[in-house]
Design an enzyme around this catalytic site. Structure first.
Site, PDB file in Angstrom:
ATOM      1  N   HIS A 343      38.157  37.238  35.711  1.00  0.00           N
ATOM      2  CA  HIS A 343      37.866  37.176  37.132  1.00  0.00           C
ATOM      3  C   HIS A 343      36.453  37.688  37.335  1.00  0.00           C
ATOM      4  O   HIS A 343      35.913  38.412  36.484  1.00  0.00           O
ATOM      5  CB  HIS A 343      38.848  38.059  37.924  1.00  0.00           C
ATOM      6  N   CYS A 386      34.722  33.406  38.652  1.00  0.00           N
ATOM      7  CA  CYS A 386      34.224  33.111  39.985  1.00  0.00           C
ATOM      8  C   CYS A 386      32.992  33.951  40.283  1.00  0.00           C
ATOM      9  O   CYS A 386      32.782  35.019  39.713  1.00  0.00           O
ATOM     10  CB  CYS A 386      35.294  33.409  41.029  1.00  0.00           C
TER      11      CYS A 386
END
Length: 514
Positions: A343, A386
């Protein structure tokens, strides 16, 4: 007085002849093919023979030794240049305006210098049906001359060279490509000036140079009568071939477009950090193990030693970077690659403990100062994470982003700002700054799957890494979630100084091995 000058000049030529090796003489003969009748060159046994021919054609005399200086520079006999009172740098400057060895001949000679004995064996094997049965070339220069004699290689047709390079060593392609680019860019304006004939080795064609506006080579039919040929020869002694500065020196073009050396004893290490599970509220990254396995398979196929690490905390990631930073084995490797799957937020990735680690911090461990063993070697980082907030998504697609109730980084950082200021880095981001990247819970991340697929497809074609990443952009850019509402665009940023081209593996791509 004139006799003294002439005697001194001839003594210099004799000294040069005595200090040249057989391979140097062969190189001089090759570089003079466009300037001297080939039939006469074939009988040359020494450098003095070449000097006699050049003087007979008024290319060389005691008042003008510029061609001799250029030839010695081309074959890298810098110590002899010094004896003549020239420096390497001074000659290099003059070649922009007064170089007489054609860009085509320069390209072929440079190519020959980079063809190893093993490559030569492979090339001869590939071309055995094209070469005379009675004669096997002993050197790369002889091979190129044979191809010219067969009419398979000319300054206007280097397709065979490209095919050979692609099959034997894509690294060689860069030299040919630089020549082609320079040739295409040459002005097309006609200009009539005194010209010089030079017989092609494989035909009776006459090769005519025009200058200064046009330096491309034109062919004139061999049925030109002797009188016209004689007229062409007359007056050439008044002409000095001047090439446009930006295209005159293929050496400079090749230097600008050089590639990283990838012929060391070992290709390099590839780290794959795969964070799937997290300690707090960040969701499990389902499908990421498929990405990690795919990266391991593809980079192993490309010759790298792949090491995979799973579920590392932010501290463990920093410690791991310090460990690899100080690894002495890097000195025997061509490159270093690091892939991080996690992430993320703008300019950073999450550790298992849900603490952020700056991408710039990770990469800075491998600058030339921090990791001297990798100085001037390419360092590639691929980040599947991301770079912005989570968005609404369908069941089959997840975003590698922080969930809403977690704090983001205080400042947005673009990929270009994430790269260390030093040279030789490439950062491949799965998405542009501020946006999410997508991962299928079974098939893996759009970016990683496209990256692996394009590496398998395009490395065997000799494509460089930036061309491959452009194809990755195209692939990912075409993808869309099942509702047709969500898109993604990767973003590479780099400080590479040269082209990065993976050597073509001997084994077929992994997708073709099953």
């Amino acid at each position: 007085m004139d006799d003294d000058v002439s005697l001194k000049f001839r003594k210099q030529l004799l000294f040069i002849d005595e200090n040249l090796m057989a391979e140097d003489v062969a190189a001089l003969k090759f570089l003079c093919i466009d300037l001297l009748p080939f039939r006469k060159l074939e009988s040359v046994k020494s450098a003095l023979d070449i000097f006699h021919l050049l003087m007979a054609e008024e290319y060389l005399n005691e008042e003008d030794n510029s061609l001799l200086v250029e030839l010695l520079h081309r074959i890298k006999c810098y110590s002899l240049l010094k004896k003549l009172g020239y420096t390497k740098e001074k000659v290099q400057e003059c070649l922009h305006e007064k170089g007489r060895v054609s860009p085509y001949r320069q390209m072929l000679y440079e190519l020959s210098e980079n063809i190893t004995d093993e490559m030569l064996k492979d090339i001869v094997f590939l071309l055995q049906d094209c070469l005379p049965k009675r004669r096997i070339p002993l050197s790369a220069l002889e091979l190129l001359i044979l191809l010219e004699k067969q009419g398979l290689l000319t300054e206007n047709n280097v397709q065979m060279l490209e095919d050979i390079c692609l099959n034997v060593s894509p690294d060689l392609l860069e030299t040919v490509n630089c020549y082609k680019k320079a040739k295409v860019s040459l002005p097309q304006q006609e200009n009539t000036v005194p010209v010089k004939e030079a017989l092609l080795p494989h035909t009776g064609d006459i090769r005519v140079f025009t200058c200064p506006q046009e330096t491309s080579i034109k062919y004139v039919s061999s049925n030109i009568n002797d009188n016209k040929s004689a007229n062409l020869s007359q007056g050439f002694s008044e002409m000095h071939l001047e090439l446009p500065g930006e295209f005159s020196n293929v050496e400079n073009e090749t230097k600008k477009m050089a590639i990283y050396k990838m012929d060391g004893p070992h290709r390099g290490f590839c780290l794959v950090i795969n964070n799937v599970n997290f300690d707090g509220s960040l969701q499990e990254r389902k499908g990421s193990c498929k990405d990690a396995e795919e990266l391991k398979i593809v980079f192993t196929w490309l010759g790298l030693d792949v090491r995979t690490y799973s579920n590392l905390t932010s501290l463990e990631i920093r410690d791991l970077m310090r460990t690899w930073q100080h690894l002495q084995d890097h000195k025997d490797r061509d490159c270093f690659i690091c892939c991080i799957l996690s992430h993320g937020e703008s300019g950073a990735i999450y550790g298992k403990d849900e603490e952020l680690v700056s991408i710039r911090t990770i990469m800075s461990h491998f600058t030339a100062k921090q990791c001297p063993q990798l100085a001037e070697k390419p360092k590639l980082f691929f980040i599947q994470a991301c770079q912005g907030k989570e968005i609404q998504r369908p069941v089959h697609v997840e975003a590698d982003a922080q969930i809403p109730n977690l704090t983001s980084m205080q400042q947005s950082i673009s990929p270009s700002e994430s790269i260390p200021e030093e040279a030789d880095f490439l950062l491949g981001m799965a998405t542009i700054d501020g946006y999410v990247s997508f991962r299928h819970i079974q098939q893996g991340a759009w970016y990683i799957q496209a990256l692996c697929s394009k590496l398998e497809l395009l490395v065997p074609r000799g494509e460089d890494i930036l061309s491959i990443l452009t194809e990755v952009n195209e692939d990912v850019g075409r993808r869309v979630d099942r509702l047709g509402t969500k898109k993604q665009m990767p973003q590479p940023a780099y400080t590479l100084r040269r082209k990065f081209i993976f050597p073509i593996p001997r084994d077929p791509p992994p997708s073709q091995q099953h």
